[in-house]
Motif scaffolding. Structure first.
Motif, PDB file in Angstrom:
ATOM      1  N   ALA A 148       0.817  -1.215   0.000  1.00 51.19           N
ATOM      2  CA  ALA A 148       0.000   0.000   0.000  1.00 51.19           C
ATOM      3  C   ALA A 148       0.844   1.256   0.000  1.00 51.19           C
ATOM      4  CB  ALA A 148      -0.939   0.001   1.206  1.00 51.19           C
ATOM      5  N   LEU A 170      -2.148   2.014  -3.460  1.00 52.44           N
ATOM      6  CA  LEU A 170      -3.327   1.513  -2.769  1.00 52.44           C
ATOM      7  C   LEU A 170      -4.208   0.658  -3.671  1.00 52.44           C
ATOM      8  CD1 LEU A 170      -4.517   4.415  -0.452  1.00 52.44           C
ATOM      9  CD2 LEU A 170      -4.111   2.054   0.212  1.00 52.44           C
ATOM     10  N   ILE A 202      -5.394  -2.966  -2.469  1.00 47.70           N
ATOM     11  CA  ILE A 202      -6.825  -3.239  -2.295  1.00 47.70           C
ATOM     12  C   ILE A 202      -7.278  -4.362  -3.226  1.00 47.70           C
ATOM     13  CG2 ILE A 202      -9.129  -2.257  -2.669  1.00 47.70           C
ATOM     14  CD1 ILE A 202      -7.906   0.451  -1.665  1.00 47.70           C
ATOM     15  N   CYS A 232      -7.471  -4.149   7.282  1.00 46.60           N
ATOM     16  CA  CYS A 232      -7.657  -2.920   6.498  1.00 46.60           C
ATOM     17  C   CYS A 232      -6.801  -1.763   7.010  1.00 46.60           C
ATOM     18  CB  CYS A 232      -9.128  -2.509   6.502  1.00 46.60           C
ATOM     19  SG  CYS A 232     -10.166  -3.432   5.344  1.00 46.60           S
ATOM     20  N   LEU A 271      -3.804  -0.779   4.910  1.00 43.14           N
ATOM     21  CA  LEU A 271      -3.979   0.098   3.752  1.00 43.14           C
ATOM     22  C   LEU A 271      -3.764   1.554   4.145  1.00 43.14           C
ATOM     23  CD1 LEU A 271      -7.223  -1.582   2.351  1.00 43.14           C
ATOM     24  CD2 LEU A 271      -4.851  -2.080   1.705  1.00 43.14           C
ATOM     25  N   SER A 272      -4.316   1.935   5.288  1.00 41.18           N
ATOM     26  CA  SER A 272      -4.155   3.316   5.757  1.00 41.18           C
ATOM     27  C   SER A 272      -2.707   3.611   6.126  1.00 41.18           C
ATOM     28  CB  SER A 272      -5.071   3.580   6.957  1.00 41.18           C
ATOM     29  OG  SER A 272      -6.424   3.571   6.560  1.00 41.18           O
ATOM     30  N   LYS A 296     -10.394   0.074  13.182  1.00 39.49           N
ATOM     31  CA  LYS A 296     -10.927   0.420  11.857  1.00 39.49           C
ATOM     32  C   LYS A 296     -11.495   1.826  11.826  1.00 39.49           C
ATOM     33  CE  LYS A 296     -12.247  -0.276   7.602  1.00 39.49           C
ATOM     34  NZ  LYS A 296     -13.078   0.902   7.403  1.00 39.49           N
ATOM     35  N   PRO A 341      -8.030   4.775   9.790  1.00 41.16           N
ATOM     36  CA  PRO A 341      -8.329   5.509   8.557  1.00 41.16           C
ATOM     37  C   PRO A 341      -8.689   6.982   8.784  1.00 41.16           C
ATOM     38  CG  PRO A 341      -9.390   3.368   8.539  1.00 41.16           C
ATOM     39  CD  PRO A 341      -8.880   3.578   9.934  1.00 41.16           C
ATOM     40  N   HIS A 370      -7.404   6.677  -0.885  1.00 41.22           N
ATOM     41  CA  HIS A 370      -7.584   6.377   0.534  1.00 41.22           C
ATOM     42  C   HIS A 370      -8.981   6.693   1.035  1.00 41.22           C
ATOM     43  CE1 HIS A 370      -7.189   6.800   4.961  1.00 41.22           C
ATOM     44  NE2 HIS A 370      -6.526   5.682   4.788  1.00 41.22           N
ATOM     45  N   VAL A 401     -11.054   3.664   2.015  1.00 43.43           N
ATOM     46  CA  VAL A 401     -10.657   2.730   3.073  1.00 43.43           C
ATOM     47  C   VAL A 401     -11.574   2.855   4.284  1.00 43.43           C
ATOM     48  CG1 VAL A 401      -8.792   2.005   4.612  1.00 43.43           C
ATOM     49  CG2 VAL A 401      -8.273   2.710   2.267  1.00 43.43           C
TER      50      VAL A 401
END
Length: 571
Positions: A86, A90, A94, A256, A259-260, A331, A335, A371, A374
Motif C-alpha cells: 500500500a 493503494l 486493495i 484494512c 492500507l491506511s 478500523k 483511517p 484512501h 478505506v
C-alpha cells in the motif's frame, strides 16, 4: 531486485526481502513505480501484471492460515506485508488483498476440506471476492434480498450483489444470502460460489462501476438467476451466515488498517521530500516553523495509527474474545487519523497535491483519492463507532471491576514475545469483560511513574500519562450513562466513541513503550503520541504545546531513534 524463488512460502516469511523486492516507487523500473501506477489510473485499468508478480513472490500464501497450506501464522505479518504494498500503491493493495477478505469466512467456519481446497486455489493465484452488499442496502446486511432456496442436493440462488471488489475478476465469491423468507439474524447463510462449477447461463457479471479513487480496481457485481449451487457450497451451518460475517469482520477490519498505514507512509514521504527541496522566501520550505510543526505532527499521527494497528493485529492471538471492540476501534481510528494526515500533507504540497502530471507523476492526488474508500471498507467509521457505542455498558463495567487480562495485554505489546496460535474459535460478538488495554492503563501509568522517579523517563512524559489515565477514568464514568441503541444514537455517544479511540491509542502507546524500551532510550515518540492523543481528549479551549512535534522532526532529520518499534517491516 530480481526474485527467482517465492519470498513468502509455508517455510519462510521474509518480509524484509519482500519489501526490498517491491523497490523504490520513484524508480520507473520497479513494478509499483509512481509512473506505472499513474498510467494505470489514467486508463482505469486493473494492475494485473503487478498482481501476477505479487503472486509469484508468494503474497497469496499470507492470506491462507498455515493449517490450510498457507504461511499465515501471525496477523501482524499480514498487516506488514499489505502495508508494504500500500505504501507504493493503494489500488494494487486493495485489489490483491481482497482475496484475504474473501477467504476469511471459510477459515472461520468452513469444513477442513473447503478450507484446504480454497487455500490451494488462493496460493495458485485465483482471486477470491466477498459478496456482502447489495444495491440500495449499503451496510444493512439484514436487508439483503439475494435468496438461496434450499432444494435437494443444494440451493437455488437468485439476486444481485453489487459494489463488490473483484466480483468480475474473482474465480470464487463468498456470498451472504437469505435462506429464510423472513430474514432476521438466523435467516442468512454463506455460500462459496465457484464460477467454474456454476452453469454459465445462470449468472453474469455486472458492469464495472467508475469510481473517484482506486480507478483501476474491479468494483462491480454479480447477478444470479435461479442459479443452482451444490450442497457443499454452504459455509458453516445454515442460518449462521450473519454471525460468521460479523466475526470475520473482526479480522478484515484489522487487516484494512494496513492500507491506511501504507497511504500515510506515502503521504508523509511525498510531503517531506517536497518540503526539503522546495525553496520559498529564500529558504527551504522545511525550515519554516509552520511546515516543521505540520510534518512533526504528521509523524506523531502516523506513529499513533501504527501502534493501534500493530497491537490490534497481535491481539488476534492474545485477546480474541475482545476483538469485536479492538477491531472496531482500529478500523474507526486508523483511517480517520490518516485522512487527517493526508489533508495536512496536502496543504504543504499546495497545488502539487491536485496535479496529475507533476511531482512524482501526481502520486499524491492519487493516494488522496484512493484512501477515501478505506474508511468505508468492512463497515464505515459510523458503523464501527456504533459497535463501540453498543459496548459502552460492558466497557464501563469492566473498567470499574478491573477484569483486565494483564498477561494477554503484555504479550500483545511485547514485540519480542512469541505469539500463541490464533484461536479464531474464541472470537465473540460481545466483549463481555470489556477492553483489557484501557482497563490496564492505570497499571501502565504506575510503571511509567516509577521510571520517572529514578530518572529513566522525563517528568513531562509521566505527567502526560497521568493526564491520559485520569481522562480515561472520567470517560468510562460517562460511558456508563449512555445506553446502547440500535437506532437514534445521540451525537454525544459518537463524540464519546471518538474520545475512547484516543484513550485506546494512548494506552497502546504506553504499553508499546514499556514493553519494548531499550536502556537509556529517549521516549520522544511516546511524548509526541501522548501529546497528539490528549489534544482530542482534553476539554475544549485548553491549548496543546506542540513543541514536541518540532523535536520529533529534528530527531528524525538527525538520524536519532524517534519512532516506535514494530515487530515486522515498517520502513
Amino acid at each position: 531486485m530480481k526474485v527467482t524463488d517465492p519470498l513468502i512460502d509455508s517455510g519462510q516469511v521474509d518480509l524484509h526481502a519482500f519489501d526490498r523486492a517491491l523497490g523504490d516507487p520513484t524508480d520507473p523500473a520497479t513494478p509499483l513505480s509512481y509512473a506505472r501506477n499513474a498510467e494505470l489510473d489514467r486508463d482505469e485499468r486493473f494492475p494485473a501484471d503487478i498482481c501476477r508478480e505479487l503472486d509469484r513472490w508468494g503474497l497469496p500464501r499470507l492470506y491462507v492460515p498455515a493449517e490450510f497450506g498457507g504461511a499465515l501464522t501471525r496477523y501482524d505479518e499480514l498487516v506488514a506485508a499489505l502495508r508494504a504494498v500500500a505504501r507504493r500503491d493503494l489500488t494494487v493493495a486493495i485489489g490483491h488483498g481482497k482475496t484475504f477478505l474473501g477467504g476469511v469466512c471459510v477459515w472461520l467456519a468452513g469444513s477442513p476440506e473447503q478450507a484446504r481446497e480454497l487455500g490451494a486455489d488462493i496460493i495458485a493465484g485465483e482471486p477470491v471476492s466477498w459478496g456482502l452488499t447489495e444495491r440500495g442496502h449499503g451496510s444493512d446486511l439484514l436487508a439483503g434480498e439475494t435468496t438461496a432456496t434450499p432444494e435437494p442436493g443444494g440451493f437455488r440462488v437468485h439476486g444481485e450483489k453489487w459494489l463488490i471488489n473483484n466480483a468480475t475478476r474473482g474465480t470464487l465469491l463468498c456470498l451472504l444470502v437469505r435462506t429464510r423468507p423472513q430474514g432476521g439474524p438466523r435467516g442468512f447463510s454463506l455460500l462459496l460460489a465457484d464460477k467454474r462449477r456454476l452453469p454459465a447461463d445462470r449468472w453474469r457479471p455486472l458492469p464495472k462501476v467508475p469510481t473517484h479513487g482506486i480507478r483501476g480496481a474491479d468494483i462491480s457485481g454479480i447477478a444470479l438467476d435461479d442459479c443452482p449451487f451444490p450442497a457443499d457450497a454452504l459455509i458453516g451451518e445454515q442460518g449462521a451466515g450473519l454471525e460468521i460475517v460479523l466475526k470475520a469482520l473482526q479480522l478484515t477490519r484489522t487487516a484494512c488498517t494496513a492500507l491506511s498505514l501504507g497511504a500515510a507512509d506515502q503521504a508523509v514521504r511525498l510531503a517531506e521530500e517536497f518540503a526539503a527541496r522546495r525553496e520559498l522566501y529564500g529558504r527551504r520550505l522545511i525550515e519554516l516553523p509552520h511546515v516543521r510543526r505540520v510534518l512533526g505532527e504528521a509523524y506523531a499521527a502516523l506513529h499513533a495509527a501504527e501502534i493501534v494497528s500493530v497491537l490490534a493485529a497481535r491481539s488476534v492471538h492474545t485477546l480474541p474474545q475482545e476483538m469485536t471492540v479492538i477491531s472496531a476501534v482500529a478500523k474507526s481510528y486508523v483511517p480517520t487519523r490518516v485522512d487527517e494526515l493526508i489533508a495536512a500533507c496536502g496543504e504543504l504540497l499546495g497545488a502539487r497535491a491536485f496535479l496529475t502530471e507533476v511531482h512524482e507523476h501526481g502520486a499524491f492526488q492519487k493516494l488522496e483519492r484512493d484512501h477515501r474508500v478505506v474508511g468505508i471498507f468492512d463497515g464505515s467509521t459510523f458503523v464501527n463507532q456504533h459497535v463501540l457505542i453498543n459496548h459502552f455498558p460492558v466497557l464501563a463495567r469492566g473498567h470499574r471491576q478491573g477484569t483486565s487480562d494483564e498477561e494477554a495485554v503484555a504479550r500483545a505489546a511485547d514485540l519480542s514475545a512469541p505469539l500463541p496460535p490464533a484461536r479464531l474459535d474464541r472470537l465473540s460478538l460481545l466483549a463481555r469483560g470489556g477492553c483489557s488495554l484501557t482497563q490496564s492503563l492505570r497499571t501502565a501509568n504506575r510503571e511509567l511513574r516509577a521510571s520517572a522517579a529514578v530518572g529513566e523517563v522525563p517528568a513531562r512524559v509521566a505527567e502526560l500519562a497521568e493526564e491520559l489515565t485520569d481522562s480515561c477514568d472520567r470517560l468510562h464514568g460517562e460511558l456508563a450513562l449512555i445506553p446502547p441503541a440500535s437506532q437514534d444514537v445521540p451525537p454525544e455517544a459518537f463524540e464519546a466513541a471518538r474520545r475512547y479511540e484516543q484513550c485506546f491509542a494512548g494506552a497502546a502507546a504506553l504499553r508499546m513503550w514499556l514493553h519494548n524500551r531499550a536502556p537509556g532510550q529517549d521516549p520522544l515518540w511516546l511524548e509526541a503520541v501522548l501529546t497528539y492523543v490528549l489534544r482530542s481528549v482534553r476539554p475544549p479551549g485548553r491549548p496543546t504545546d506542540g513543541e514536541v512535534f518540532d523535536r520529533l522532526l529534528d530527531a528524525r532529520a538527525a538520524g536519532r531513534p524517534a519512532a516506535p518499534p514494530t515487530s515486522v517491516v515498517a520502513s
